[in-house]
Scaffold this active site. Structure first.
Site, PDB file in Angstrom:
ATOM      1  N   ASP A  29      37.205  28.024  30.461  1.00  0.00           N
ATOM      2  CA  ASP A  29      35.804  28.381  30.630  1.00  0.00           C
ATOM      3  C   ASP A  29      35.319  29.117  29.384  1.00  0.00           C
ATOM      4  O   ASP A  29      36.120  29.612  28.581  1.00  0.00           O
ATOM      5  CB  ASP A  29      35.604  29.247  31.877  1.00  0.00           C
ATOM      6  CG  ASP A  29      36.410  30.541  31.826  1.00  0.00           C
ATOM      7  OD1 ASP A  29      37.628  30.468  31.543  1.00  0.00           O
ATOM      8  OD2 ASP A  29      35.830  31.618  32.052  1.00  0.00           O
ATOM      9  N   GLU A  65      38.091  32.975  33.463  1.00  0.00           N
ATOM     10  CA  GLU A  65      38.521  34.170  32.742  1.00  0.00           C
ATOM     11  C   GLU A  65      37.338  35.038  32.322  1.00  0.00           C
ATOM     12  O   GLU A  65      37.417  36.263  32.346  1.00  0.00           O
ATOM     13  CB  GLU A  65      39.347  33.770  31.508  1.00  0.00           C
ATOM     14  CG  GLU A  65      40.129  34.907  30.886  1.00  0.00           C
ATOM     15  CD  GLU A  65      39.338  35.708  29.862  1.00  0.00           C
ATOM     16  OE1 GLU A  65      39.793  36.817  29.519  1.00  0.00           O
ATOM     17  OE2 GLU A  65      38.274  35.243  29.410  1.00  0.00           O
TER      18      GLU A  65
END
Length: 467
Positions: A88, A152
């Site tokens: 991400d 994250e």
């Protein structure tokens, strides 16, 4: 051992590795609204499945954990080493000049694009390290697993999901920092606060204020709308502010109101001194305007007094501190929305080992309460520390020294990674010391030679720890 073979393999796969990184970086994988079966939305789902397809194509055994996390195993032997990376990204933001955020391009030895450095480039470097060991036929007695997460940047709930069903490996590193070993990650207080006041229609007035894209990003732009202030006054004040701060101001008239945009420079909130905070600059600018006195203007002036423009050490909030191992506390005022009746704001503080809830959280809460602002946080994230003299850390540093000729060692980081809650987890790579990848800012890039040497180092680590 195997240094020559590893170097030749990685060098011969340079373009293929860059192509794979670009494949992932073309996917906008910032967190998106939940869709059934896609916990973080379409983008992270697409990036995860593209990476898993890539890993499976290279002969690794893959597992998809409900589209939260995906893994690639080098073999079916006893677990020894986990490599924790994420797919991400933070939002693209504004101010890109070299290329568009999700159109990666190679230029002057660098690969530009959102995710090239944080963390898709390092994730692929780790995958190629595993490829090198596998395809060179280097015998291993234990397994290495590449773990690829998708949340994250927004709380790491993906990794919580993973570790609810899987055990932590004896050793773990995350290629989401820099070289050499990061064995200390500071604690964190992502502060969230609110305030309210009686609405006032008195002119001149601030109609609205909005700045920030994420708590952990220093805002490069901030917007305000004012009414009842002459444009000449606005531009004269802006000229003075621009000279003092280097932050640029833009104006647009619409329906009797004037829209103001402050253009600074974004940065990762763990290193707020590397950016030019448009939020605090615009707030400072507004306090210099002849706005009518009211609850709104009074509160904003006092709030700015606690987090003034240019200050990144928490001094005015009463929490300036530091220690020899982990360095100084940092604080970035990163999000703020204001209307006629109240405000909602956020800051991001990275806290050294000496910090705790008594000397940070409690102090900030009390100082904010003194100006009528309520801090909503009930707890903070504690610092993380792994022994720098352990066999694991010494092995990482030895591989780093072997391939770079640079001195290994241990360091502290303000940014948090997936390993923060793991007993024996450190951050390791994938940038060399002194490289500013513009993580979380415009024109993020990875130095291609650093990605290549990272893959070599990771391969050597796998051989040394898993043989």
């Amino acid at each position: 051992m195997y240094k020559k073979e590893i170097e030749e393999y990685i060098d011969s796969h340079r373009q293929e590795m860059l192509d794979d990184i670009c494949t992932l970086c073309r996917i906008n994988s910032e967190k998106m609204p939940y869709v059934e079966g896609k916990p973080y939305g379409e983008g992270p789902f697409a990036a995860l499945n593209a990476a898993l397809e890539m890993a499976e194509g290279y002969g690794f055994a893959i597992t998809n954990y409900d589209n939260y996390v995906g893994t690639a195993d080098l073999n079916d032997k006893e677990a020894q080493l986990d490599i924790l990376a994420h797919l991400d990204v933070v939002p693209a933001g504004e101010g890109w000049t070299v290329t568009e955020p999700f159109e990666p391009v190679e230029k002057d030895g660098k690969l530009y694009g959102r995710g090239t450095a944080d963390d898709k480039g390092p994730a692929v470097a780790a995958m190629y390290a595993m490829r090198a060991v596998k395809e060179l036929g280097i015998p291993l007695s234990k397994n290495v697993r590449l773990i690829m997460g998708t949340d994250e940047e927004c709380g790491s709930s993906d990794i919580e999901h993973y570790y609810s069903v899987e055990k932590e490996a004896p050793m773990t590193f995350s290629p989401d920092g820099e070289f050499p070993v990061v064995n200390i990650e500071k604690g964190r207080l992502p502060g969230h606060f609110t305030a309210s006041w009686e609405k006032s229609e008195k002119l001149p007035r601030l109609v609205s204020f909005k700045a920030g894209v994420k708590t952990n990003v220093v805002p490069g732009k901030a917007h305000a709308v004012v009414e009842g202030v002459e444009l000449e006054v606005l531009t004269a004040t802006a000229a003075q502010m621009e000279q003092e701060t280097g932050i640029h101001f833009e104006f647009e008239e619409e329906s009797g109101k004037i829209h103001i945009t402050a253009v600074g420079e974004g940065a990762h909130a763990s290193m707020p001194y590397e950016g030019k905070n448009a939020l605090t600059c615009l707030l400072s600018y507004l306090t210099r305007l002849p706005l009518a006195e009211c609850g709104q203007t009074e509160t904003l002036k006092k709030l700015l007094g606690l987090m003034p423009h240019g200050e990144t050490d928490g001094k005015s909030l009463g929490v300036k501190m530091g220690d020899e191992l982990s360095g100084d506390l940092t604080l970035a005022f990163s999000m703020l929305t204001v209307n006629g009746e109240g405000l909602d704001g956020e800051f991001d503080s990275r806290c050294p080992i000496c910090a705790n809830e008594e000397n940070v959280l409690k102090v900030i809460r009390e100082n904010m309460a003194n100006i009528g602002v309520t801090l909503l946080n009930e707890a903070m994230i504690t610092p993380h520390y792994v022994d720098g003299d352990s066999h694991f850390v010494r092995t990482l540093n030895a591989a780093y020294e072997l391939y770079t000729g640079l001195q290994g060692g241990c360091q502290s980081m303000g940014g948090g990674t997936y390993v923060h809650e793991l007993k024996n987890g450190v951050a390791f790579g994938a940038a060399l010391p002194g490289t500013d990848n513009r993580m979380h800012g415009a024109d993020e890039f990875a130095v291609i030679d650093e990605l290549m040497v990272s893959a070599k180092i990771f391969a050597q680590v796998i051989v040394d720890l898993c043989s």
